[in-house]
Design a protein around this motif. Sequence first.
Motif, PDB file in Angstrom:
ATOM      1  N   ALA A  12      52.099  29.224  46.291  1.00  0.00           N
ATOM      2  CA  ALA A  12      53.271  30.067  46.012  1.00  0.00           C
ATOM      3  C   ALA A  12      52.935  31.549  46.159  1.00  0.00           C
ATOM      4  O   ALA A  12      53.808  32.371  46.413  1.00  0.00           O
ATOM      5  N   LEU A  13      51.651  31.899  46.016  1.00  0.00           N
ATOM      6  CA  LEU A  13      51.232  33.292  46.208  1.00  0.00           C
ATOM      7  C   LEU A  13      51.045  33.617  47.687  1.00  0.00           C
ATOM      8  O   LEU A  13      50.685  34.738  48.045  1.00  0.00           O
ATOM      9  N   GLY A  14      51.245  32.621  48.533  1.00  0.00           N
ATOM     10  CA  GLY A  14      51.043  32.830  49.976  1.00  0.00           C
ATOM     11  C   GLY A  14      49.589  32.700  50.387  1.00  0.00           C
ATOM     12  O   GLY A  14      49.186  33.152  51.454  1.00  0.00           O
ATOM     13  N   LYS A  15      48.783  32.091  49.517  1.00  0.00           N
ATOM     14  CA  LYS A  15      47.352  31.944  49.808  1.00  0.00           C
ATOM     15  C   LYS A  15      47.054  30.529  50.287  1.00  0.00           C
ATOM     16  O   LYS A  15      47.862  29.616  50.143  1.00  0.00           O
ATOM     17  N   HIS A  16      45.832  30.374  50.793  1.00  0.00           N
ATOM     18  CA  HIS A  16      45.374  29.047  51.207  1.00  0.00           C
ATOM     19  C   HIS A  16      44.336  28.563  50.192  1.00  0.00           C
ATOM     20  O   HIS A  16      43.240  29.103  50.129  1.00  0.00           O
ATOM     21  N   PRO A  17      44.690  27.551  49.375  1.00  0.00           N
ATOM     22  CA  PRO A  17      43.709  27.073  48.388  1.00  0.00           C
ATOM     23  C   PRO A  17      42.730  26.058  48.970  1.00  0.00           C
ATOM     24  O   PRO A  17      43.083  25.296  49.874  1.00  0.00           O
ATOM     25  N   VAL A  18      41.499  26.073  48.472  1.00  0.00           N
ATOM     26  CA  VAL A  18      40.555  24.986  48.744  1.00  0.00           C
ATOM     27  C   VAL A  18      40.079  24.439  47.395  1.00  0.00           C
ATOM     28  O   VAL A  18      40.010  25.182  46.413  1.00  0.00           O
ATOM     29  N   SER A  19      39.774  23.143  47.364  1.00  0.00           N
ATOM     30  CA  SER A  19      39.358  22.494  46.114  1.00  0.00           C
ATOM     31  C   SER A  19      37.857  22.605  45.942  1.00  0.00           C
ATOM     32  O   SER A  19      37.107  22.316  46.878  1.00  0.00           O
ATOM     33  N   MET A  21      43.171  39.092  51.415  1.00  0.00           N
ATOM     34  CA  MET A  21      42.338  37.904  51.613  1.00  0.00           C
ATOM     35  C   MET A  21      43.132  36.643  51.288  1.00  0.00           C
ATOM     36  O   MET A  21      43.699  36.501  50.210  1.00  0.00           O
ATOM     37  N   LYS A  22      43.138  35.716  52.248  1.00  0.00           N
ATOM     38  CA  LYS A  22      44.036  34.562  52.186  1.00  0.00           C
ATOM     39  C   LYS A  22      43.522  33.412  51.325  1.00  0.00           C
ATOM     40  O   LYS A  22      44.257  32.481  51.023  1.00  0.00           O
ATOM     41  N   LEU A  23      42.222  33.435  51.001  1.00  0.00           N
ATOM     42  CA  LEU A  23      41.639  32.257  50.345  1.00  0.00           C
ATOM     43  C   LEU A  23      41.709  32.329  48.815  1.00  0.00           C
ATOM     44  O   LEU A  23      41.532  33.396  48.237  1.00  0.00           O
ATOM     45  N   VAL A  24      41.956  31.168  48.202  1.00  0.00           N
ATOM     46  CA  VAL A  24      41.731  31.008  46.759  1.00  0.00           C
ATOM     47  C   VAL A  24      40.929  29.721  46.566  1.00  0.00           C
ATOM     48  O   VAL A  24      41.304  28.665  47.080  1.00  0.00           O
ATOM     49  N   GLU A  25      39.820  29.817  45.851  1.00  0.00           N
ATOM     50  CA  GLU A  25      39.078  28.618  45.485  1.00  0.00           C
ATOM     51  C   GLU A  25      39.638  28.114  44.154  1.00  0.00           C
ATOM     52  O   GLU A  25      39.647  28.848  43.163  1.00  0.00           O
ATOM     53  N   VAL A  26      40.115  26.880  44.163  1.00  0.00           N
ATOM     54  CA  VAL A  26      40.665  26.286  42.943  1.00  0.00           C
ATOM     55  C   VAL A  26      39.605  25.331  42.401  1.00  0.00           C
ATOM     56  O   VAL A  26      39.190  24.396  43.089  1.00  0.00           O
ATOM     57  N   ILE A  27      39.153  25.608  41.167  1.00  0.00           N
ATOM     58  CA  ILE A  27      37.993  24.886  40.635  1.00  0.00           C
ATOM     59  C   ILE A  27      38.404  23.950  39.510  1.00  0.00           C
ATOM     60  O   ILE A  27      39.106  24.354  38.578  1.00  0.00           O
ATOM     61  N   THR A  77      39.159  18.951  33.634  1.00  0.00           N
ATOM     62  CA  THR A  77      40.466  19.439  34.101  1.00  0.00           C
ATOM     63  C   THR A  77      41.354  18.258  34.470  1.00  0.00           C
ATOM     64  O   THR A  77      40.936  17.393  35.259  1.00  0.00           O
ATOM     65  N   ASN A  78      42.584  18.191  33.928  1.00  0.00           N
ATOM     66  CA  ASN A  78      43.434  17.054  34.297  1.00  0.00           C
ATOM     67  C   ASN A  78      44.156  17.304  35.631  1.00  0.00           C
ATOM     68  O   ASN A  78      44.233  18.433  36.122  1.00  0.00           O
ATOM     69  N   GLN A  79      44.658  16.216  36.200  1.00  0.00           N
ATOM     70  CA  GLN A  79      45.247  16.277  37.543  1.00  0.00           C
ATOM     71  C   GLN A  79      46.452  17.208  37.584  1.00  0.00           C
ATOM     72  O   GLN A  79      46.642  17.963  38.533  1.00  0.00           O
ATOM     73  N   LYS A  80      47.266  17.160  36.528  1.00  0.00           N
ATOM     74  CA  LYS A  80      48.489  17.981  36.505  1.00  0.00           C
ATOM     75  C   LYS A  80      48.129  19.473  36.551  1.00  0.00           C
ATOM     76  O   LYS A  80      48.767  20.264  37.255  1.00  0.00           O
ATOM     77  N   THR A  81      47.094  19.833  35.818  1.00  0.00           N
ATOM     78  CA  THR A  81      46.640  21.227  35.801  1.00  0.00           C
ATOM     79  C   THR A  81      46.121  21.635  37.177  1.00  0.00           C
ATOM     80  O   THR A  81      46.477  22.682  37.712  1.00  0.00           O
ATOM     81  N   PHE A  82      45.290  20.758  37.738  1.00  0.00           N
ATOM     82  CA  PHE A  82      44.708  21.065  39.043  1.00  0.00           C
ATOM     83  C   PHE A  82      45.814  21.221  40.089  1.00  0.00           C
ATOM     84  O   PHE A  82      45.812  22.171  40.879  1.00  0.00           O
ATOM     85  N   ASP A  83      46.784  20.300  40.082  1.00  0.00           N
ATOM     86  CA  ASP A  83      47.903  20.370  41.031  1.00  0.00           C
ATOM     87  C   ASP A  83      48.711  21.648  40.831  1.00  0.00           C
ATOM     88  O   ASP A  83      49.122  22.293  41.807  1.00  0.00           O
ATOM     89  N   ALA A  84      48.935  22.018  39.561  1.00  0.00           N
ATOM     90  CA  ALA A  84      49.712  23.229  39.283  1.00  0.00           C
ATOM     91  C   ALA A  84      48.981  24.470  39.812  1.00  0.00           C
ATOM     92  O   ALA A  84      49.607  25.389  40.354  1.00  0.00           O
ATOM     93  N   LEU A  85      47.652  24.479  39.696  1.00  0.00           N
ATOM     94  CA  LEU A  85      46.881  25.628  40.187  1.00  0.00           C
ATOM     95  C   LEU A  85      46.898  25.694  41.719  1.00  0.00           C
ATOM     96  O   LEU A  85      46.983  26.773  42.308  1.00  0.00           O
ATOM     97  N   LEU A  86      46.843  24.518  42.358  1.00  0.00           N
ATOM     98  CA  LEU A  86      46.950  24.485  43.831  1.00  0.00           C
ATOM     99  C   LEU A  86      48.316  25.006  44.270  1.00  0.00           C
ATOM    100  O   LEU A  86      48.415  25.832  45.182  1.00  0.00           O
ATOM    101  N   GLU A  87      49.360  24.508  43.608  1.00  0.00           N
ATOM    102  CA  GLU A  87      50.736  24.922  43.942  1.00  0.00           C
ATOM    103  C   GLU A  87      50.931  26.413  43.726  1.00  0.00           C
ATOM    104  O   GLU A  87      51.572  27.098  44.528  1.00  0.00           O
ATOM    105  N   PHE A  88      50.394  26.912  42.622  1.00  0.00           N
ATOM    106  CA  PHE A  88      50.514  28.335  42.312  1.00  0.00           C
ATOM    107  C   PHE A  88      49.850  29.172  43.421  1.00  0.00           C
ATOM    108  O   PHE A  88      50.425  30.156  43.895  1.00  0.00           O
ATOM    109  N   SER A  89      48.673  28.748  43.870  1.00  0.00           N
ATOM    110  CA  SER A  89      47.977  29.481  44.932  1.00  0.00           C
ATOM    111  C   SER A  89      48.832  29.522  46.194  1.00  0.00           C
ATOM    112  O   SER A  89      48.940  30.563  46.864  1.00  0.00           O
TER     113      SER A  89
END
Length: 302
Positions: A191-198, A166-172, A177-189
Amino acid sequence: IIRSLSSSAVRSGVIKHVTIIGGGLMGAGIAQVAASTGHSVVLVDQSEDILKKSTKGIEDSLKRIAKKKFADKPEAGAEFIQKVLKNVTTSSDAASVIHSTDLVLEAIVENLKIKQDLFSGLDKFAPDHTIFASNTSSLPITDIANSTSRQDRFGGLHFFNPVPLMKLVEVIRTPMTNQKTFDALLEFSKALGKHPVSCKDTPGFIVNRLLVPYMMEAIRLHEKGHGSKEDIDVAMKLGAGYPMGPFELLDYVGLDTSKFIIDGWHERDPDNPLFAPSPMLNQLVEQGKLGKKTGEGFYKYK
Ligand code: NAI
């Protein structure tokens, strides 16, 4: 100098070492994907016995992937499996393995108190920069984050089953939550080859917020005698292009899981008719008919 400063700042936000707590269906899948994409992974569960099963599950899944990916090069396939497995270690003591981790991602039992106890315990042992995240499907991320003193470095990472496919990751993000954390979680998703949505920290985020009321409405339609479950399933597959009908999907997800989610939302928002419980669903769960995993739910399975 500015360029090197900014690139090292970016680098410091990159998640390379991850600790995944809970080696069940979701945790093992996330560990497999993270290891396959070059992350260093520690998988944690309650006992060595459970962890052996998790590792075996990852190995079997990798074998299936290798068989397809390296169909006529079995040696390359074996090498791929070894390389991925080398990135995964296991432990039954989370506190002792998180001293240099960038992310602690939790995929344990869906219980607020147990998740809070886990994170409040780990908060003292994790380095300052470590981000905490939960894979919860139905609990408020804010309530879990409030058990720690790092609410600004806490978010949700909601994966879908089966994780390797499954390609999706919901990033919540919660309001804290600070911006740096949120950005890092998006980037991590990514990097896993997934498609993140906010997503905001609202019940069900996006996918389950739409899917669960839809499945519940299908049950209500059937309860009222407006359509057979077979007809409703066929209608949604052929008329809406869905790969599974709502009753097939309910059986796949598990009727206990669906009931747990809807009951939790109903308790928090009793006036919302979309979150109303269903007598038919409750009865099936009471009879132990939980779907595919028990051999019977709305349908019977061999
Ligand atoms: P699971 O029951 O397959 O795995 C949970 C694992 O956590 C078990 O191996 C258990 O031994 C371990 N565990 C429980 N308490 C622990 C603790 N205190 N410390 C360490 N390990 C502990 O459950 P599953 O399906 O993987 O779900 C995990 C989480 O992911 C839940 O929060 C669930 O809501 C969420 N989720 C589940 C999805 C699904 O389709 N099953 C989809 C997306 C999210």
